[in-house]
Design an enzyme around this catalytic site. Structure first.
Site: not given
Length: 360
Positions: A144-146, A149, A278
């Site tokens: 998730l998120s970072a 990425a 988010h």
């Protein structure tokens, strides 16, 4: 009114309480002595009781402000692993590396083959597969998120390790190399669209098949702009040499697109979750339900955790009825509709901006 320092302390206290609850609900076992660990990460395991040899492995990467245990508690991965028989590996960031517990997806030294955090995660995977006699052909990664990425980074730097990956509210690989660039890319600005696939090709020498990719993003995400979901699709369409989607459909009020290879297998899929901010999409009732709503874990009427596992073939395509003994761990009423639009990151970002720690 709380001061900025009080607000941040309050948010961290909430995160701590979630962590304690998570640790009580699903204890994870630390993994030690797994390699040189150049990224200085921690690692945790969940191995279901009586797991057979050659079982699959799912690598789960938490988001900023989260820990391995809190993300597992929210997303429900260990519940699913116990139910369908696969192992879990949870790499975990340390505050010494990043004060907000974000994986450093925007630093070149942490997102290159053979170095930094990417290498630490690779070392964990190799050690766990060997020690627990898992199937090296069925290793998957999600985040998730970072963590999403960093999932992009793992798929790019070590495509030979993974059969598939799932990127939730994340970003494409190789588009930022500093904090200012990371913030711009999160807003959807400054991406070099023409070089997206070339960045992955340059990350590793790879002659085999590319992993499958599942992309999930909320249409109301103000932390990582939804344009990034389309950019991830474009990055992997170029690698798989695919054009327009073969499937566009509505599932539980959300849009799913899928791209098939010549054999008819869906190698890229994208879920755009209507009205969600988010976070990781959860279903809080029904046979697919797993996980618990909370910060960054958002009731959306669809379970990303279950559907990702099903897309990888490690859970049934159609969810069987849930065992009675797991019902107590899953809320029986749908989350209020406002949970789709509640984005706790906005509060944190507002506090950081007011403190001069983040650009407007």
């Amino acid at each position: 009114m709380r001061s900025i320092s009080d607000t941040i302390a309050h948010l961290r206290g909430l995160a701590g309480s979630v962590d304690r609850t998570a640790q009580q609900a699903a204890p994870l076992t630390p993994i030690d002595d797994f390699g040189d660990n150049p990224g200085a990460l921690r690692g945790y395991l969940h191995i279901p009781h009586d797991l057979p040899a050659h079982a699959p492995l799912v690598v789960v990467l938490h988001g900023c402000t989260q820990t391995a245990a809190s993300y597992d508690h929210g997303a429900g991965w260990s519940t699913l692993a116990d139910r369908f028989g696969f192992a879990l590996l949870f790499p975990e960031q340390q505050r010494a590396n990043n004060p907000n517990l974000c994986f450093n997806w925007f630093l070149s030294e942490d997102t290159r083959r053979g170095g930094g955090e990417v290498e630490s995660i690779r070392e964990m995977i190799v050690a766990v597969v060997e020690r627990h006699e898992l199937d090296p052909a069925r290793v998957f990664v999600t985040g998730l998120s970072a963590g999403g990425a960093m999932t992009s980074a793992m798929l790019a730097c070590h495509p030979e390790l993974f059969a598939g990956g799932a990127i939730i509210a994340g970003l494409p690989f190789g588009t930022a190399h500093s904090v200012p660039e990371a913030l711009e890319r999160m807003r959807g600005h400054g991406h070099d669209r023409a070089s997206l696939s070339d960045r992955v090709r340059a990350a590793a020498v790879h002659g085999g098949p590319w992993p499958t990719v599942s992309i999930w993003h909320g249409t109301a995400d103000t932390t990582v702009n939804p344009v990034n979901a389309g950019l991830i699709v474009d990055q992997w369409r170029g690698l798989h040499r695919l054009g327009e989607p073969d499937i566009t459909e509505r599932i539980d009020g959300h849009t799913r697109r899928a791209w098939r290879d010549r054999a008819g297998r869906a190698v890229i899929e994208e879920y755009m979750i209507t009205g969600m901010g988010h976070g990781t999409p959860l279903a809080t009732d029904g046979d697919e339900a797993c996980g618990v709503p909370g910060p960054h874990m958002l009731g959306a009427g669809i379970s990303s955790t279950y559907r990702i596992a099903a897309a990888w073939g490690i859970a049934p395509a159609v969810a069987p009825s849930r065992p009675v003994d797991t019902a107590a761990t899953v809320p029986q009423r749908p989350a209020p509709a406002r949970s789709l639009r509640f984005d706790p990151t906005t509060t944190i970002n507002d506090a950081l901006r007011a403190a001069g720690l983040m650009k407007p």
